[in-house]
Design an enzyme around this catalytic site. Structure first.
Site, PDB file in Angstrom:
ATOM      1  N   LYS A  22       0.842  -1.466   0.143  1.00 43.65           N
ATOM      2  CA  LYS A  22       0.294  -0.366   0.175  1.00 43.65           C
ATOM      3  C   LYS A  22       0.925   1.270   0.312  1.00 43.65           C
ATOM      4  O   LYS A  22       0.648   2.134  -0.662  1.00 43.65           O
ATOM      5  CB  LYS A  22      -0.674   0.201   1.110  1.00 43.65           C
ATOM      6  CG  LYS A  22      -1.242   0.725   1.545  1.00 43.65           C
ATOM      7  CD  LYS A  22      -1.725   0.950   3.243  1.00 43.65           C
ATOM      8  CE  LYS A  22      -1.505   1.849   3.973  1.00 43.65           C
ATOM      9  NZ  LYS A  22      -0.988   3.029   4.222  1.00 43.65           N
ATOM     10  N   ASN A  23       1.998   1.412   0.906  1.00 44.23           N
ATOM     11  CA  ASN A  23       2.458   2.260   0.741  1.00 44.23           C
ATOM     12  C   ASN A  23       3.577   2.436   0.057  1.00 44.23           C
ATOM     13  O   ASN A  23       4.494   4.034  -0.130  1.00 44.23           O
ATOM     14  CB  ASN A  23       3.568   2.822   2.709  1.00 44.23           C
ATOM     15  CG  ASN A  23       2.301   2.483   3.951  1.00 44.23           C
ATOM     16  OD1 ASN A  23       1.431   2.699   3.603  1.00 44.23           O
ATOM     17  ND2 ASN A  23       3.024   2.432   4.961  1.00 44.23           N
ATOM     18  N   ARG A  92      -4.312  10.989   5.211  1.00 43.42           N
ATOM     19  CA  ARG A  92      -3.407  11.966   4.717  1.00 43.42           C
ATOM     20  C   ARG A  92      -2.138  11.512   4.206  1.00 43.42           C
ATOM     21  O   ARG A  92      -1.741  12.423   3.275  1.00 43.42           O
ATOM     22  CB  ARG A  92      -2.216  11.584   6.517  1.00 43.42           C
ATOM     23  CG  ARG A  92      -2.591  12.053   7.783  1.00 43.42           C
ATOM     24  CD  ARG A  92      -1.798  11.584   8.946  1.00 43.42           C
ATOM     25  NE  ARG A  92      -0.835  12.061   8.292  1.00 43.42           N
ATOM     26  CZ  ARG A  92      -0.189  13.312   7.932  1.00 43.42           C
ATOM     27  NH1 ARG A  92      -1.405  14.343   8.599  1.00 43.42           N
ATOM     28  NH2 ARG A  92       0.337  14.206   7.330  1.00 43.42           N
ATOM     29  N   CYS A 116      -3.605  12.617  14.008  1.00 44.27           N
ATOM     30  CA  CYS A 116      -4.760  11.587  13.521  1.00 44.27           C
ATOM     31  C   CYS A 116      -4.596  11.101  14.296  1.00 44.27           C
ATOM     32  O   CYS A 116      -3.581  10.798  15.427  1.00 44.27           O
ATOM     33  CB  CYS A 116      -4.004  10.647  11.925  1.00 44.27           C
ATOM     34  SG  CYS A 116      -2.848  10.110  12.639  1.00 44.27           S
ATOM     35  N   ARG A 121       1.107  15.287  13.592  1.00 41.88           N
ATOM     36  CA  ARG A 121       1.511  14.548  12.124  1.00 41.88           C
ATOM     37  C   ARG A 121       1.931  16.045  11.414  1.00 41.88           C
ATOM     38  O   ARG A 121       1.152  16.196  10.556  1.00 41.88           O
ATOM     39  CB  ARG A 121       0.980  13.444  11.349  1.00 41.88           C
ATOM     40  CG  ARG A 121       1.605  11.806  11.834  1.00 41.88           C
ATOM     41  CD  ARG A 121       0.555  10.981  11.758  1.00 41.88           C
ATOM     42  NE  ARG A 121       1.486  10.805  10.237  1.00 41.88           N
ATOM     43  CZ  ARG A 121       1.041   9.072  10.067  1.00 41.88           C
ATOM     44  NH1 ARG A 121       0.159   8.828  10.281  1.00 41.88           N
ATOM     45  NH2 ARG A 121       1.616   8.892   8.716  1.00 41.88           N
ATOM     46  N   ASP A 304       5.515   0.954  11.583  1.00 43.82           N
ATOM     47  CA  ASP A 304       4.581   0.391  11.833  1.00 43.82           C
ATOM     48  C   ASP A 304       4.551  -1.097  12.009  1.00 43.82           C
ATOM     49  O   ASP A 304       3.084  -2.087  12.051  1.00 43.82           O
ATOM     50  CB  ASP A 304       4.807   0.053  10.388  1.00 43.82           C
ATOM     51  CG  ASP A 304       3.821   1.315   9.641  1.00 43.82           C
ATOM     52  OD1 ASP A 304       3.668   2.581  10.206  1.00 43.82           O
ATOM     53  OD2 ASP A 304       3.692   1.644   7.765  1.00 43.82           O
ATOM     54  N   ILE A 326       9.355   6.999  16.402  1.00 40.83           N
ATOM     55  CA  ILE A 326       8.813   8.034  14.195  1.00 40.83           C
ATOM     56  C   ILE A 326       7.608   8.565  15.411  1.00 40.83           C
ATOM     57  O   ILE A 326       7.442  10.418  14.668  1.00 40.83           O
ATOM     58  CB  ILE A 326       8.763   6.866  13.626  1.00 40.83           C
ATOM     59  CG1 ILE A 326      10.045   6.065  13.863  1.00 40.83           C
ATOM     60  CG2 ILE A 326       7.969   7.108  12.784  1.00 40.83           C
ATOM     61  CD1 ILE A 326      11.042   6.532  12.934  1.00 40.83           C
ATOM     62  N   ARG A 396      -8.486  -0.831   5.265  1.00 41.46           N
ATOM     63  CA  ARG A 396      -7.384   0.599   4.487  1.00 41.46           C
ATOM     64  C   ARG A 396      -6.257  -0.256   4.054  1.00 41.46           C
ATOM     65  O   ARG A 396      -5.437  -0.103   3.619  1.00 41.46           O
ATOM     66  CB  ARG A 396      -7.115   1.408   5.764  1.00 41.46           C
ATOM     67  CG  ARG A 396      -8.417   2.426   6.084  1.00 41.46           C
ATOM     68  CD  ARG A 396      -7.380   3.721   7.125  1.00 41.46           C
ATOM     69  NE  ARG A 396      -6.292   3.986   6.473  1.00 41.46           N
ATOM     70  CZ  ARG A 396      -5.645   4.535   7.243  1.00 41.46           C
ATOM     71  NH1 ARG A 396      -5.780   4.730   8.518  1.00 41.46           N
ATOM     72  NH2 ARG A 396      -4.627   4.933   7.022  1.00 41.46           N
TER      73      ARG A 396
HETATM   74  C1  UD1 Z   1       4.518   7.069   6.054  1.00 45.26           C
HETATM   75  C2  UD1 Z   1       4.131   5.473   6.386  1.00 45.26           C
HETATM   76  C3  UD1 Z   1       3.523   5.535   7.073  1.00 45.26           C
HETATM   77  C4  UD1 Z   1       5.274   5.161   8.533  1.00 45.26           C
HETATM   78  C5  UD1 Z   1       5.722   6.191   8.426  1.00 45.26           C
HETATM   79  C6  UD1 Z   1       7.518   6.207   9.466  1.00 45.26           C
HETATM   80  C7  UD1 Z   1       3.027   5.821   4.216  1.00 45.26           C
HETATM   81  C8  UD1 Z   1       1.467   6.573   3.409  1.00 45.26           C
HETATM   82  N1  UD1 Z   1       2.730   6.413   5.204  1.00 45.26           N
HETATM   83  O1  UD1 Z   1       4.337   7.745   6.793  1.00 45.26           O
HETATM   84  O2  UD1 Z   1       2.750   3.615   7.305  1.00 45.26           O
HETATM   85  O3  UD1 Z   1       4.252   4.797   9.714  1.00 45.26           O
HETATM   86  O4  UD1 Z   1       5.484   6.290   7.262  1.00 45.26           O
HETATM   87  O5  UD1 Z   1       8.148   5.138   8.467  1.00 45.26           O
HETATM   88  O6  UD1 Z   1       4.146   5.173   3.258  1.00 45.26           O
HETATM   89  N2  UD1 Z   1       7.697  14.696  10.106  1.00 45.26           N
HETATM   90  C9  UD1 Z   1       7.956  16.297  10.969  1.00 45.26           C
HETATM   91  N3  UD1 Z   1       7.333  16.834   9.579  1.00 45.26           N
HETATM   92  C10 UD1 Z   1       6.812  16.808   8.372  1.00 45.26           C
HETATM   93  C11 UD1 Z   1       6.795  14.954   7.898  1.00 45.26           C
HETATM   94  C12 UD1 Z   1       7.201  13.970   8.917  1.00 45.26           C
HETATM   95  O7  UD1 Z   1       7.840  16.403  11.503  1.00 45.26           O
HETATM   96  O8  UD1 Z   1       6.211  17.624   7.944  1.00 45.26           O
HETATM   97  C13 UD1 Z   1       7.479  13.478  11.049  1.00 45.26           C
HETATM   98  C14 UD1 Z   1       6.329  12.858  11.347  1.00 45.26           C
HETATM   99  O9  UD1 Z   1       5.685  13.735  12.423  1.00 45.26           O
HETATM  100  C15 UD1 Z   1       7.024  11.769  12.339  1.00 45.26           C
HETATM  101  C16 UD1 Z   1       8.852  11.124  10.532  1.00 45.26           C
HETATM  102  O10 UD1 Z   1       8.961  12.752  10.593  1.00 45.26           O
HETATM  103  O11 UD1 Z   1       7.748  12.081  13.447  1.00 45.26           O
HETATM  104  C17 UD1 Z   1       8.780  10.329   9.781  1.00 45.26           C
HETATM  105  O12 UD1 Z   1       7.063  10.686   9.108  1.00 45.26           O
HETATM  106  P1  UD1 Z   1       7.363  10.433   7.905  1.00 45.26           P
HETATM  107  O13 UD1 Z   1       8.633   9.616   7.757  1.00 45.26           O
HETATM  108  O14 UD1 Z   1       7.144  11.644   6.733  1.00 45.26           O
HETATM  109  O15 UD1 Z   1       5.529   9.483   7.692  1.00 45.26           O
HETATM  110  P2  UD1 Z   1       5.099   9.489   6.793  1.00 45.26           P
HETATM  111  O16 UD1 Z   1       5.660   9.683   5.427  1.00 45.26           O
HETATM  112  O17 UD1 Z   1       3.329  10.330   6.776  1.00 45.26           O
END
Ligand code: UD1
Length: 417
Positions: A22-23, A92, A116, A121, A304, A326, A396
Site C-alpha cells: 500500500k505505502n 493523510r 490522526c 503529524r 508500522d 517515530i 485500509r
Molecule cells: C509513512 C507511512 C507510515 C509510516 C511512516 C514512518 C505512508 C502512506 N505512510 O508515513 O505508514 O508509519 O512513513 O515509516 O507511506 N514529520 C515532520 N514533518 C513533516 C513530515 C513528517 O515532522 O513534514 C515527522 C513525523 O511526525 C514523524 C517523522 O517525521 O515523526 C516520520 O514521518 P514520515 O516518515 O513523514 O511518515 P509518513 O510519510 O507520514
C-alpha cells in the site's frame, strides 16, 4: 460498522501470500499525475486507502479503473488541482498530490491534514521542500495553496527522516528546471520503488537506496506500467501471526531483505526461520524470550510493526522495553491489549511490557490501522472469544485479512454491521 469475532488458541498452518505494498502504491499513484496518459500498476490490492487515493485522483480529473489487482490511471484530462478536506482528513497520504500537481501544472490546493490516531503529524518538511524548489506557499482557510511558474532545482536538506516529504520532494523535482540534491532522504523500500517508477517515466535520478539523491529535471515524463513491490508490513504482521500462535507457516511472495530487522528481533525471541528468495517459513519456539526494540527509520525496526511486536511481547517470558521514536504517541493499542489481560505500562514514548502466561478474549476496539492488526494477532492467541469493533481501520491496509487467516486455519469471522 463491521466487527471481527475470533476464537483464539488455534494453531495455524500453510502458506500465506503477501499483497502489493500500500505505502509503495500510494505515492506511485500520485506520481502518475506527472505525465499525460495512462499508467498501469500491477499487484495492487483492493484496499480502502487505494480506493481513497483513486477518489483523490478522480477529483483532479483522472480516470481511474481497478480490475483484478490492476489499476489504470489515465491523467489525460486533469484540470482541477485540489485535494479537498473530506478526502485528506480521511487519508493523510493525499498530500502526495502536492508535489506532482505543482511540478506539472504549477498549482495545487491541498487541505491541511489534521491530527490522526497516532499523534500530531506535521507537514512542514513537505512545505519546506516545495518552497526550496521555488513554490509560493500560503495557508488559507485550512488549505495549503501552492503555486509556481516553473519549479527550479535546488538543495533540499531534511533535518528529520521523512518518507512522505522525500516522496513529495522527488515528485516535484523530476520536472524542475536544473539539478536538485536531496540530502538526508528516506531510504525505505517504498521510496526506492517510487524512484524506480519515476526513472521508468523518464526521470533522471542518481543515488537510489542512499540518503543523498541527485535529480536532473527533464521537460516531460511518460506514463508507464509497473508491478508493485510486496508489502513488508503485511509480511511482518503475518510472521507475528505465526509466532504468537506457535505455528509453522510460510509467508510467500515477499522480500525477506525488507524485513531483516523484524526477523532478527524475532530470532532473538527464540523463533527459527527458513528463508528463501521470496519466502519465509517461521517455526514455533518453546519459550518466547523478551526482546527490547526501538523503532527507527529503515533499515531499523519499523514503527508500522511496533504494535504487532508488542503484542507478541505480552506473552514473553519476562519484561521487554519498546521505545517508539517515530510517532511518540503511537500507543493507542496498549489500553486495548491490557483489556485482554496484557500487562503494559506507558511512560512518555516507552512501553514496558511484562509478559503474562496467557491473554484472554474480550471486546476491544480498533483505533488505527496497525493497532487493529495487533488486536487481531492478540485475538488469535487469546483464550476464548475476542470481538474487535471498528475494523474499517484494518480494511485500509490489509485486504480481506479474515479470509486469508481462515485459509491458515484461524477461527475468525466478519460480522457485518
Ligand atoms: C509513512 C507511512 C507510515 C509510516 C511512516 C514512518 C505512508 C502512506 N505512510 O508515513 O505508514 O508509519 O512513513 O515509516 O507511506 N514529520 C515532520 N514533518 C513533516 C513530515 C513528517 O515532522 O513534514 C515527522 C513525523 O511526525 C514523524 C517523522 O517525521 O515523526 C516520520 O514521518 P514520515 O516518515 O513523514 O511518515 P509518513 O510519510 O507520514
Amino acid at each position: 460498522m463491521d466487527k471481527f469475532i475470533i476464537n483464539g488458541g488455534k494453531n495455524l498452518s500453510g502458506k500465506i501470500p503477501v499483497n502489493g505494498a500500500k505505502n509503495a502504491i500510494l505515492p506511485v499513484m500520485a506520481a502518475s499525475l506527472l505525465a499525460k496518459g495512462k499508467s498501469i500498476l500491477h499487484n495492487v490490492p483492493y484496499l480502502n486507502d487505494i480506493k481513497m487515493m483513486s477518489h483523490v485522483l478522480r477529483v483532479i480529473g483522472a480516470k481511474v479503473d481497478y480490475d483484478d489487482k490492476t489499476l489504470e490511471i489515465d491523467t489525460t484530462n486533469c484540470s482541477f488541482f485540489e485535494a479537498p478536506y473530506e478526502l485528506v482528513s480521511k487519508m493523510r497520504a493525499s498530500i502526495y498530490v502536492l508535489g506532482p500537481l505543482l511540478a506539472r501544472f504549477g498549482q495545487a490546493k491541498v487541505s491541511f491534514p489534521g491530527g490522526c490516531a497516532i499523534g500530531t503529524r506535521p507537514v512542514d518538511l513537505h512545505l519546506m521542500a516545495m518552497e526550496t524548489l521555488g513554490a509560493k506557499i500560503e495557508i488559507e482557510h485550512g488549505y495549503i495553496l501552492a503555486s509556481c511558474k516553473k519549479l527550479k532545482g535546488n538543495e533540499i536538506t531534511f533535518k528529520k527522516n521523512s518518507v512522505g516529504a522525500t516522496a513529495n520532494a522527488l515528485m516535484a523535482s523530476v520536472l524542475a528546471r536544473g539539478v536538485t540534491i536531496i540530502k538526508n532522504a528516506a531510504i525505505e523500500p517504498e521510496i526506492t520503488s517510487l524512484i524506480d517508477f519515476l526513472i521508468k517515466m523518464g526521470a533522471q535520478i542518481e543515488g537510489k537506496g542512499t540518503k543523498n539523491l541527485t535529480i536532473t529535471g527533464v521537460p516531460k515524463l511518460k506514463p508507464v506500467e509497473m508491478t508493485m513491490i510486496p508489502d513488508r508490513i503485511e509480511a511482518g504482521t503475518f510472521l507475528v501471526a505465526g509466532a504468537i500462535t506457535q505455528s509453522k507457516i510460510t509467508i510467500t511472495q515477499c522480500v525477506p531483505e525488507h524485513i531483516k530487522s523484524p526477523i532478527d528481533n524475532l530470532k532473538k525471541t527464540g523463533f527459527r526461520f527458513e528463508i528463501k528468495k521470496n519466502e519465509i517459513t517461521i517455526y514455533p519456539t518453546k519459550i518466547i524470550k523478551p526482546v527490547n526494540i526501538t523503532t527507527l527509520p529503515y533499515p531499523d525496526f519499523p514503527t508500522d510493526l511496533q504494535a504487532q511486536f508488542m503484542t507478541l511481547m505480552t506473552l514473553a517470558n519476562g519484561q521487554s522495553i519498546i521505545e517508539e521514536t517515530i510517532f511518540p504517541d503511537r500507543f493507542m493499542h496498549v489500553a486495548e491489549l491490557n483489556r485482554l489481560d496484557a500487562d503494559i505500562q506507558i511512560e512518555k514514548n516507552t512501553a514496558t511490557v511484562t509478559g503474562v502466561k496467557k491473554l484472554s478474549g474480550a471486546q476491544v476496539m480498533a483505533t488505527d490501522l496497525r493497532a487493529s492488526a495487533a488486536l487481531v494477532l492478540a485475538g488469535l492467541a487469546a483464550s476464548g472469544e475476542t470481538t474487535i469493533s471498528r475494523i474499517y481501520h484494518i480494511d485500509r491496509g490489509y485486504e480481506r485479512v479474515e479470509k486469508r487467516l481462515q485459509d491458515l486455519g484461524a477461527d475468525i469471522k466478519r460480522i457485518q454491521g
